[in-house]
Design a protein around this motif. Sequence first.
Motif, mmCIF file in Angstrom:
data_model
loop_
_atom_site.group_PDB
_atom_site.id
_atom_site.type_symbol
_atom_site.label_atom_id
_atom_site.label_comp_id
_atom_site.label_asym_id
_atom_site.label_seq_id
_atom_site.Cartn_x
_atom_site.Cartn_y
_atom_site.Cartn_z
ATOM 1 N N SER A 17 10.010 12.381 4.999
ATOM 2 C CA SER A 17 10.399 13.160 3.737
ATOM 3 C C SER A 17 9.694 14.412 3.517
ATOM 4 O O SER A 17 10.006 15.079 3.152
ATOM 5 C CB SER A 17 9.980 12.131 2.597
ATOM 6 N N PRO A 18 8.071 14.247 3.699
ATOM 7 C CA PRO A 18 7.565 15.782 3.679
ATOM 8 C C PRO A 18 8.192 16.721 4.447
ATOM 9 O O PRO A 18 7.990 17.895 4.122
ATOM 10 C CB PRO A 18 6.124 15.340 4.001
ATOM 11 N N ALA A 19 8.482 16.430 5.733
ATOM 12 C CA ALA A 19 9.036 17.176 6.630
ATOM 13 C C ALA A 19 10.352 17.785 6.076
ATOM 14 O O ALA A 19 10.714 18.965 6.558
ATOM 15 C CB ALA A 19 9.232 16.514 7.928
ATOM 16 N N LEU A 20 11.036 16.845 5.772
ATOM 17 C CA LEU A 20 12.495 17.190 4.857
ATOM 18 C C LEU A 20 12.157 18.311 3.909
ATOM 19 O O LEU A 20 12.954 19.363 3.948
ATOM 20 C CB LEU A 20 13.175 16.307 4.630
ATOM 21 N N LEU A 21 11.230 18.128 3.065
ATOM 22 C CA LEU A 21 10.963 18.930 1.904
ATOM 23 C C LEU A 21 10.298 20.420 2.287
ATOM 24 O O LEU A 21 10.846 21.438 1.938
ATOM 25 C CB LEU A 21 9.962 18.161 0.978
ATOM 26 N N GLY A 59 1.938 9.133 -6.473
ATOM 27 C CA GLY A 59 2.075 10.849 -6.431
ATOM 28 C C GLY A 59 1.360 11.161 -4.943
ATOM 29 O O GLY A 59 1.443 12.346 -4.964
ATOM 30 N N ALA A 60 1.015 10.483 -4.093
ATOM 31 C CA ALA A 60 0.424 10.901 -2.968
ATOM 32 C C ALA A 60 1.781 11.606 -2.111
ATOM 33 O O ALA A 60 2.782 11.262 -2.148
ATOM 34 C CB ALA A 60 0.054 9.709 -2.147
ATOM 35 N N SER A 61 1.235 12.826 -1.352
ATOM 36 C CA SER A 61 1.950 13.489 -0.729
ATOM 37 C C SER A 61 2.387 12.999 0.784
ATOM 38 O O SER A 61 2.117 13.537 1.725
ATOM 39 C CB SER A 61 1.380 14.931 -0.393
ATOM 40 N N VAL A 62 3.137 11.916 0.565
ATOM 41 C CA VAL A 62 3.645 10.984 1.860
ATOM 42 C C VAL A 62 5.096 10.810 1.606
ATOM 43 O O VAL A 62 5.524 10.905 0.495
ATOM 44 C CB VAL A 62 2.869 9.856 2.291
ATOM 45 N N GLY A 63 5.538 10.303 2.788
ATOM 46 C CA GLY A 63 6.927 10.012 2.540
ATOM 47 C C GLY A 63 7.496 8.377 2.638
ATOM 48 O O GLY A 63 6.485 7.740 2.721
ATOM 49 N N GLN A 64 8.641 8.300 2.184
ATOM 50 C CA GLN A 64 9.032 6.808 1.802
ATOM 51 C C GLN A 64 9.741 6.136 3.271
ATOM 52 O O GLN A 64 10.206 5.037 3.091
ATOM 53 C CB GLN A 64 10.048 6.777 0.661
ATOM 54 N N ALA A 116 0.703 -1.232 -0.066
ATOM 55 C CA ALA A 116 -0.150 -0.147 -0.106
ATOM 56 C C ALA A 116 0.962 1.183 0.120
ATOM 57 O O ALA A 116 0.682 2.369 -0.696
ATOM 58 C CB ALA A 116 -0.930 0.019 1.224
ATOM 59 N N ALA A 117 1.953 1.344 0.521
ATOM 60 C CA ALA A 117 2.890 2.435 0.851
ATOM 61 C C ALA A 117 3.561 2.592 -0.694
ATOM 62 O O ALA A 117 3.731 4.022 -0.974
ATOM 63 C CB ALA A 117 3.797 2.175 1.757
ATOM 64 N N VAL A 167 2.782 26.168 1.661
ATOM 65 C CA VAL A 167 1.361 26.045 2.221
ATOM 66 C C VAL A 167 0.782 24.612 1.357
ATOM 67 O O VAL A 167 -0.008 23.991 2.138
ATOM 68 C CB VAL A 167 0.588 27.310 1.967
ATOM 69 N N ALA A 168 1.027 24.610 0.214
ATOM 70 C CA ALA A 168 0.127 23.350 -0.453
ATOM 71 C C ALA A 168 0.821 22.116 0.006
ATOM 72 O O ALA A 168 -0.009 21.000 0.314
ATOM 73 C CB ALA A 168 0.477 23.577 -2.053
ATOM 74 N N LYS A 169 2.025 22.037 0.133
ATOM 75 C CA LYS A 169 2.709 20.603 0.709
ATOM 76 C C LYS A 169 2.405 20.559 2.004
ATOM 77 O O LYS A 169 1.979 19.227 2.483
ATOM 78 C CB LYS A 169 4.264 20.656 0.257
ATOM 79 N N LEU A 170 2.312 21.372 2.850
ATOM 80 C CA LEU A 170 1.699 21.067 4.028
ATOM 81 C C LEU A 170 0.308 20.588 4.348
ATOM 82 O O LEU A 170 0.215 19.836 4.948
ATOM 83 C CB LEU A 170 1.857 22.489 5.005
ATOM 84 N N VAL A 171 -0.556 21.340 3.608
ATOM 85 C CA VAL A 171 -1.819 21.013 3.707
ATOM 86 C C VAL A 171 -2.140 19.577 3.054
ATOM 87 O O VAL A 171 -2.694 18.659 3.571
ATOM 88 C CB VAL A 171 -2.684 21.969 2.837
ATOM 89 N N LEU A 172 -1.465 19.303 1.983
ATOM 90 C CA LEU A 172 -1.920 18.216 1.146
ATOM 91 C C LEU A 172 -1.041 16.974 1.714
ATOM 92 O O LEU A 172 -1.698 15.870 1.887
ATOM 93 C CB LEU A 172 -1.327 18.177 -0.522
ATOM 94 N N THR A 173 0.007 17.062 2.615
ATOM 95 C CA THR A 173 0.515 15.846 3.384
ATOM 96 C C THR A 173 -0.258 15.567 4.424
ATOM 97 O O THR A 173 -0.689 14.396 4.785
ATOM 98 C CB THR A 173 1.901 16.516 3.876
#
Length: 593
Positions: free
Chosen positions: A353-357, A143-148, A135-136, A333-339
């Motif tokens: 990964s999103p936190a790093l980005l 393309g989901a805004s999540v991390g690996q 699932a991950a 803003v977009a990355k924060l909300v979508l993550t």
Amino acid sequence: MHKVNIERMANRDFTCSMDRGGVERIVYQISVVTVVAILVGAAASLAAIGFVDAVHYLNDRLLISPYARIQADHRSGLVTAATLIVPATGGLIVGLVVHFLVREKRGLAPPDAILAAQTSGPAPGIRSGLASTFAALVSLGSGASVGQYGPLVYLGAMFGNLVGHLRLNLRHQRSIAIACGVAAAISTAFNAPIAGLVFAHEVILRHYSLRAFAPVTVAAATGYIIANVIFDRPALFLVNFDRVEHSYEFVFFALEGVMCAGLAWVFMVLLRLSANVARRYIAPPWARPAVAGLIVGLVALWIPEVLGIGQETLRFATIEGAFGIGELALIIVAKLVLTALCVGFGFVGGVFSPALLIGILFGAFYGLVLPYVAPVPHSGLVVYAICGMMALASSVIGAPLTTILIVFELTRSYDLTIAAMVAVVFANLISYRVIGRSLFDLQLRARGFDLSLGRDKAILETHRIRDYLSREFTSASDRETVGDVRQRLVEDHRSEAMILNQDGELLGVVRLQGIVNSHADAPVLQAAIQSFTTFDEDTSVWQSMEMLRGFLGEAVPLVDRSGRLQGVVPEEAVIRAYLEIVHDLREEENEAA
């Protein structure tokens, strides 16, 4: 004299035999632990490489990666369709896999690895682990805004947990094997073996164990060798930075850390809000990731940088002139909300990964805005971007030492590491008091495993006092007299009796000192204490210690949900349970082998 010599020879032979047995045991333990560390490290490293390559392959084939989108730019209709359809379809697949194949009905993540390493309870099964990993893979590939890195951590923990079930006669085998798998996964992902070693101790084990240090180090080194020497994996990013030019900039780094702590708090609030919205407005859980995927696709038509892991965006953030101030603010803003939306709605993936980005983008934004606010010379964009990346990431995952070491191992820059260390320290000073140690701790607390007051308390809360139940007690019927019960207590050499009705329900407790002067023919129920301390089947060792405050008596009765007496727990047994568990923890933390 002859007899004394014989005794000395016998003692010497016995000592030699014991020494040989001790040496053999030590050699066995060292050999097995080393083999386990290498095998788990190699398996976790190879699995991590395969997982990351599979994600990149899917990103290219499904037109998620920037390179693939540029290559297909002459077919703009195809790119638009893929942007909308792929994340939504991926979300639907993820929702169905998690709902029907994962027993826990959620994606497995680092909190599950922490729980498996800290407790002796059953960990998620191999079926749930594989389904969650798939699932991950679909989440990240579509393309989901999540991390690996979250899935990689659990992937490493899953190999360690499998080894933990083998009969190798090693103490704390499962927790050490899990830490080995996690260390190898992080070492592989970042090409940073020291950071992998520290992460396993800082986040998973929650202590620096002498027993675990050697095997975890071997596993982290194994992961690094496989990734960096055998497969020559590229670094996460490459930067050029000479040194911090001005001493007053350390004040700016500290202020940046404080602002990143605030951004981490906003991220946590959005995560909680997103999960509540999903539960309230979308009834079927399997449909929630599809809705989040559709929203991601719609936003990506306008801001394509929100798709996927965003490694290309992360690398561009350290380049002067790659983004303007307005672009950076919009992407942040977009990355924060979508993550928050993707994680809260059920996509399977991590937040590292999103936190790093988000952190590196915020750091670049801070570095571009700073000259307008403080018109003094600065050391360039790179240092502020790296400081922001590590300050935000450390606040989210609760691993300040790990993030500092990642900077040093990736950049080999002492000045850049010191700057990042200042930002990380101030970020964690604030975030620890505002949101707790990490997102992982908040998730574990929601499951009833609270590490906020230390691992001793958390682990004591996982052990049930019913394991120390005794069936040796004096009971009496509610129809008996005081004289009958008094005589029985004297014969049993006990000072209290449990009063039961014909169904075995506990009605009260009678203590000998309370009925010494009572009339022998009086009903015993009249002399019984009606308000008394009881345990139930779910009472933990920690709770039992708390409940014994001010307790007077021999033992505490333990009743089931219907009020029937199951047995008693002597006060001595509660103290013994506490000491045994705490002793085991101290032994794990301090013994070398």
